[in-house]
Design a protein around this motif. Structure first.
Motif, PDB file in Angstrom:
ATOM      1  N   ALA A 131      34.343  49.622  -3.921  1.00 44.46           N
ATOM      2  CA  ALA A 131      33.659  50.876  -4.221  1.00 44.46           C
ATOM      3  C   ALA A 131      34.628  51.990  -4.596  1.00 44.46           C
ATOM      4  O   ALA A 131      34.220  52.990  -5.192  1.00 44.46           O
ATOM      5  N   ALA A 132      35.909  51.835  -4.266  1.00 42.09           N
ATOM      6  CA  ALA A 132      36.908  52.863  -4.571  1.00 42.09           C
ATOM      7  C   ALA A 132      37.676  52.594  -5.853  1.00 42.09           C
ATOM      8  O   ALA A 132      38.257  53.528  -6.433  1.00 42.09           O
ATOM      9  N   LEU A 133      37.706  51.364  -6.323  1.00 45.92           N
ATOM     10  CA  LEU A 133      38.659  50.989  -7.376  1.00 45.92           C
ATOM     11  C   LEU A 133      38.063  50.709  -8.747  1.00 45.92           C
ATOM     12  O   LEU A 133      38.808  50.464  -9.692  1.00 45.92           O
ATOM     13  N   TRP A 134      36.740  50.752  -8.904  1.00 48.83           N
ATOM     14  CA  TRP A 134      36.135  50.334 -10.171  1.00 48.83           C
ATOM     15  C   TRP A 134      36.333  51.348 -11.302  1.00 48.83           C
ATOM     16  O   TRP A 134      36.084  51.039 -12.472  1.00 48.83           O
ATOM     17  N   GLY A 135      36.787  52.559 -11.014  1.00 47.87           N
ATOM     18  CA  GLY A 135      36.925  53.593 -12.045  1.00 47.87           C
ATOM     19  C   GLY A 135      38.229  54.349 -11.957  1.00 47.87           C
ATOM     20  O   GLY A 135      39.267  53.800 -11.553  1.00 47.87           O
ATOM     21  N   THR A 212      34.985  63.260 -13.570  1.00 53.86           N
ATOM     22  CA  THR A 212      34.042  62.800 -14.590  1.00 53.86           C
ATOM     23  C   THR A 212      33.155  61.685 -14.031  1.00 53.86           C
ATOM     24  O   THR A 212      33.359  61.187 -12.934  1.00 53.86           O
ATOM     25  N   GLU A 213      32.162  61.301 -14.821  1.00 56.39           N
ATOM     26  CA  GLU A 213      31.094  60.412 -14.361  1.00 56.39           C
ATOM     27  C   GLU A 213      31.600  59.085 -13.816  1.00 56.39           C
ATOM     28  O   GLU A 213      31.067  58.574 -12.825  1.00 56.39           O
ATOM     29  N   HIS A 214      32.620  58.522 -14.427  1.00 57.19           N
ATOM     30  CA  HIS A 214      33.088  57.209 -14.012  1.00 57.19           C
ATOM     31  C   HIS A 214      34.343  57.295 -13.145  1.00 57.19           C
ATOM     32  O   HIS A 214      35.262  56.484 -13.243  1.00 57.19           O
ATOM     33  N   THR A 215      34.344  58.295 -12.289  1.00 62.91           N
ATOM     34  CA  THR A 215      35.373  58.423 -11.264  1.00 62.91           C
ATOM     35  C   THR A 215      34.892  57.652 -10.042  1.00 62.91           C
ATOM     36  O   THR A 215      33.795  57.893  -9.542  1.00 62.91           O
ATOM     37  N   SER A 216      35.715  56.741  -9.553  1.00 63.93           N
ATOM     38  CA  SER A 216      35.321  55.936  -8.382  1.00 63.93           C
ATOM     39  C   SER A 216      35.885  56.489  -7.082  1.00 63.93           C
ATOM     40  O   SER A 216      35.331  56.247  -6.012  1.00 63.93           O
ATOM     41  N   LEU A 217      36.999  57.222  -7.154  1.00 60.87           N
ATOM     42  CA  LEU A 217      37.613  57.786  -5.954  1.00 60.87           C
ATOM     43  C   LEU A 217      38.068  59.212  -6.225  1.00 60.87           C
ATOM     44  O   LEU A 217      38.704  59.489  -7.247  1.00 60.87           O
ATOM     45  N   VAL A 218      37.726  60.107  -5.310  1.00 63.69           N
ATOM     46  CA  VAL A 218      38.209  61.490  -5.345  1.00 63.69           C
ATOM     47  C   VAL A 218      38.798  61.801  -3.979  1.00 63.69           C
ATOM     48  O   VAL A 218      38.165  61.546  -2.954  1.00 63.69           O
ATOM     49  N   THR A 219      40.021  62.314  -3.967  1.00 66.42           N
ATOM     50  CA  THR A 219      40.569  62.836  -2.711  1.00 66.42           C
ATOM     51  C   THR A 219      40.630  64.354  -2.823  1.00 66.42           C
ATOM     52  O   THR A 219      41.000  64.904  -3.860  1.00 66.42           O
ATOM     53  N   VAL A 220      40.231  65.012  -1.728  1.00 65.56           N
ATOM     54  CA  VAL A 220      40.197  66.471  -1.701  1.00 65.56           C
ATOM     55  C   VAL A 220      40.870  66.948  -0.416  1.00 65.56           C
ATOM     56  O   VAL A 220      40.455  66.573   0.684  1.00 65.56           O
ATOM     57  N   GLY A 221      41.906  67.754  -0.572  1.00 66.83           N
ATOM     58  CA  GLY A 221      42.543  68.396   0.575  1.00 66.83           C
ATOM     59  C   GLY A 221      42.627  69.882   0.300  1.00 66.83           C
ATOM     60  O   GLY A 221      43.516  70.337  -0.419  1.00 66.83           O
ATOM     61  N   ALA A 277      30.403  63.176 -10.422  1.00 69.83           N
ATOM     62  CA  ALA A 277      30.710  61.758 -10.161  1.00 69.83           C
ATOM     63  C   ALA A 277      29.842  61.263  -9.003  1.00 69.83           C
ATOM     64  O   ALA A 277      30.330  61.085  -7.889  1.00 69.83           O
ATOM     65  N   PRO A 278      28.550  61.032  -9.247  1.00 67.88           N
ATOM     66  CA  PRO A 278      27.636  60.686  -8.152  1.00 67.88           C
ATOM     67  C   PRO A 278      27.935  59.356  -7.473  1.00 67.88           C
ATOM     68  O   PRO A 278      27.534  59.156  -6.330  1.00 67.88           O
ATOM     69  N   ASP A 279      28.647  58.455  -8.162  1.00 65.52           N
ATOM     70  CA  ASP A 279      28.933  57.142  -7.581  1.00 65.52           C
ATOM     71  C   ASP A 279      30.250  57.098  -6.824  1.00 65.52           C
ATOM     72  O   ASP A 279      30.585  56.071  -6.223  1.00 65.52           O
ATOM     73  N   ALA A 280      31.003  58.169  -6.855  1.00 68.08           N
ATOM     74  CA  ALA A 280      32.361  58.145  -6.311  1.00 68.08           C
ATOM     75  C   ALA A 280      32.388  58.177  -4.787  1.00 68.08           C
ATOM     76  O   ALA A 280      31.508  58.755  -4.148  1.00 68.08           O
ATOM     77  N   ARG A 281      33.407  57.549  -4.225  1.00 60.56           N
ATOM     78  CA  ARG A 281      33.763  57.783  -2.834  1.00 60.56           C
ATOM     79  C   ARG A 281      34.639  59.037  -2.797  1.00 60.56           C
ATOM     80  O   ARG A 281      35.693  59.083  -3.450  1.00 60.56           O
ATOM     81  N   GLU A 419      37.518  49.909 -19.672  1.00 56.04           N
ATOM     82  CA  GLU A 419      38.814  50.591 -19.696  1.00 56.04           C
ATOM     83  C   GLU A 419      38.878  51.676 -20.756  1.00 56.04           C
ATOM     84  O   GLU A 419      39.484  52.734 -20.547  1.00 56.04           O
ATOM     85  N   ASP A 420      38.272  51.447 -21.918  1.00 59.55           N
ATOM     86  CA  ASP A 420      38.294  52.458 -22.978  1.00 59.55           C
ATOM     87  C   ASP A 420      37.541  53.712 -22.543  1.00 59.55           C
ATOM     88  O   ASP A 420      37.989  54.839 -22.788  1.00 59.55           O
ATOM     89  N   LEU A 421      36.391  53.511 -21.901  1.00 54.95           N
ATOM     90  CA  LEU A 421      35.613  54.650 -21.431  1.00 54.95           C
ATOM     91  C   LEU A 421      36.386  55.426 -20.374  1.00 54.95           C
ATOM     92  O   LEU A 421      36.418  56.668 -20.395  1.00 54.95           O
ATOM     93  N   LEU A 422      37.038  54.718 -19.470  1.00 57.23           N
ATOM     94  CA  LEU A 422      37.796  55.382 -18.409  1.00 57.23           C
ATOM     95  C   LEU A 422      38.961  56.173 -18.984  1.00 57.23           C
ATOM     96  O   LEU A 422      39.247  57.292 -18.543  1.00 57.23           O
ATOM     97  N   ALA A 423      39.638  55.603 -19.969  1.00 59.17           N
ATOM     98  CA  ALA A 423      40.758  56.303 -20.599  1.00 59.17           C
ATOM     99  C   ALA A 423      40.280  57.562 -21.317  1.00 59.17           C
ATOM    100  O   ALA A 423      40.950  58.603 -21.300  1.00 59.17           O
ATOM    101  N   ALA A 424      39.099  57.480 -21.950  1.00 61.38           N
ATOM    102  CA  ALA A 424      38.567  58.627 -22.675  1.00 61.38           C
ATOM    103  C   ALA A 424      38.157  59.744 -21.717  1.00 61.38           C
ATOM    104  O   ALA A 424      38.285  60.935 -22.040  1.00 61.38           O
TER     105      ALA A 424
END
Length: 459
Positions: A131-135, A212-221, A277-281, A419-424
């Motif tokens: 769940a953390a690594l797909w994006g 962005t939408e296809h972010t799978s992991l966000v860290t916030v400090g 990024a509604p799907d992100a952890r 991968e192309d979408l993630l890079a964009a």
């Protein structure tokens, strides 16, 4: 009453209502016949209560047992009544009580079942790591997340008013530790506040626009600058320790007001990240303890009681951050939504290596030239490279182990990602092809697709 199978120490006396009571045997007074008369009656009674007797016990004993059952039942009813009055008469109330008692991450209500309108679940359940690594991975925050104080800075960020992003910062460590399908977008920035993150939305300086939408992991400090922790430390340190002993703790009321305001700020920040990024952890970090749990001596002008109080301020602030995270995540899970918001406890990450330790994992205060006294530098009380590595370990464990609940991602999101979408998407709208040069700085990379461009200088 004697135990079952033991000889009674005294004959039993049966009252007219059938209850049995023990009474001393007086040789001068005749004993009431029980099941017979005189010696024969006593013999019959002894036979019924002798060792190894398999006959039913006297009716009086059964009545006593029934009386005890009635008392226990009444007690249970009383407890049930109290719970009913105190706890809301709903499953959510009981779950909330459990959550508060255990301190775990849990929803405020049971996960609703699939409705009749849904033939299949639109979500996919994933293991924590998946769940953390797909994006893409987006790292947001202040100087504790940018790595200020850890050295080896990105040259484009190492200047007065810059973001001071270090190669040793925990986001870099995490990006090297795990194989993300996408890449790291590292935008944490020294001296940033949560209020700044909200105020800068829609501008090239915005950290939140990098999500962005296809972010799978966000860290916030974030939050230390909203609390004003470094100015608080300066006030405590730059004073006469004997003449102004109450100056440090006199800041308590103002600090509590800032904590109250930040709870609202953090709730809004998490909402903004979720919108993008509604799907992100989303992993929200607290702050590490700066001084030993039991300070052994003064640290420059800070007394042991000052250090203990400063530790308590950090711990209480972490509690506020954690509570916001739990509330938001409970709403996500209770609403059968995707993604998550998780708290990463780093309060004890530097235990044994606090600022006063010989080999500290925190930068201490800076001694000025003769006559200048001590100075709280920009990087003072910030983790060194080793300190960042210890914090990264806490983040790694959270990624691997996940929260105390199931994690879901939308099936449509997983079907569309590549991968192309993630890079964009990497870096957000201001770094995408077609954005004007004035919109954002040119993206910088290290050859592996990792985004390192710095937004405009902060305050």
């Amino acid at each position: 009453m004697p135990a079952r199978g033991d000889h009674p120490s005294t004959p039993e006396h049966r009252e007219p209502d059938g209850e049995t009571t023990a009474s001393p045997a007086e040789p001068d007074e005749p004993t009431e016949d029980v099941g017979g008369s005189g010696a024969d009656g006593r013999a019959a009674q002894a036979e019924r209560t002798g060792p190894g007797d398999d006959e039913p016990r006297p009716r009086g004993t059964r009545r006593q047992r029934r009386a005890r059952v009635v008392l226990i039942t009444a007690a249970v009813l009383v407890v049930t009544l109290v719970v009913t009055l105190v706890v809301p008469a709903s499953r959510s109330g009981l779950l909330q009580l459990w959550c508060e008692a255990t301190g775990g991450v849990c929803p405020t209500e049971e996960l609703p079942p699939i409705t009749e309108d849904e033939e299949v679940d639109w979500r996919v359940r994933l293991e924590p790591r998946e769940a953390a690594l797909w994006g893409n991975y987006v790292a947001l925050g202040d100087s504790y997340s940018s790595g200020d104080g850890a050295g080896d800075y990105d040259p484009s960020t190492a200047e007065p008013g810059g973001c001071w992003r270090s190669e040793h910062a925990y986001p870099r460590v995490i990006a090297e530790e795990f194989s993300f399908t996408g890449a790291l977008a590292f935008y944490a920035c020294s001296s940033h506040k949560g209020a700044d993150m909200l105020a800068e939305i829609g501008t090239p300086e915005s950290q939140l626009e990098r999500v962005t939408e296809h972010t799978s992991l966000v860290t916030v400090g974030i939050g230390g600058n909203d609390l004003g922790f470094i100015p608080v430390l300066r006030t405590c340190i730059v004073r006469m320790p004997l003449l102004e002993s109450g100056v440090c703790t006199a800041q308590e009321d103002e600090i509590l007001e800032r904590m109250d305001r930040f709870e609202e700020t953090l709730t809004e920040i998490l909402g903004e990240v979720r919108d993008r990024a509604p799907d992100a952890r989303i992993l929200v970090l607290g702050y590490p303890r700066l001084f030993p749990e039991e300070p052994p001596s003064m640290y420059y002008t800070l007394t042991t009681s000052d250090q203990t109080w400063l530790n308590s301020v950090g711990e209480r602030f972490n509690d506020r951050i954690r509570d916001v995270v739990y509330r938001v995540d409970g709403q996500i899970y209770g609403g059968r939504d995707v993604g998550s918001v998780e708290y990463v406890n780093v309060f004890s990450a530097l235990t044994g290596f606090e600022v006063s330790a010989e080999n500290a994992w925190l930068n201490g205060i800076v001694l000025g030239r003769l006559g200048e006294g001590v100075r709280v530098d920009r990087a003072s009380f910030h983790p060194t490279a080793q300190g960042q590595l210890s914090i990264a370990e806490r983040v790694r464990l959270q990624i691997e182990e996940g929260p105390e609940r199931a994690l879901y991602v939308a099936q449509e999101t997983l079907d569309n990602v590549n991968e192309d979408l993630l890079a964009a998407e990497l870096g957000g709208p201001y770094d995408r092809p077609g954005a004007s040069a004035s919109d954002a700085p040119s993206p910088g990379g290290d050859g592996d697709g990792e985004e390192t461009g710095a937004p405009a200088a902060d305050d």
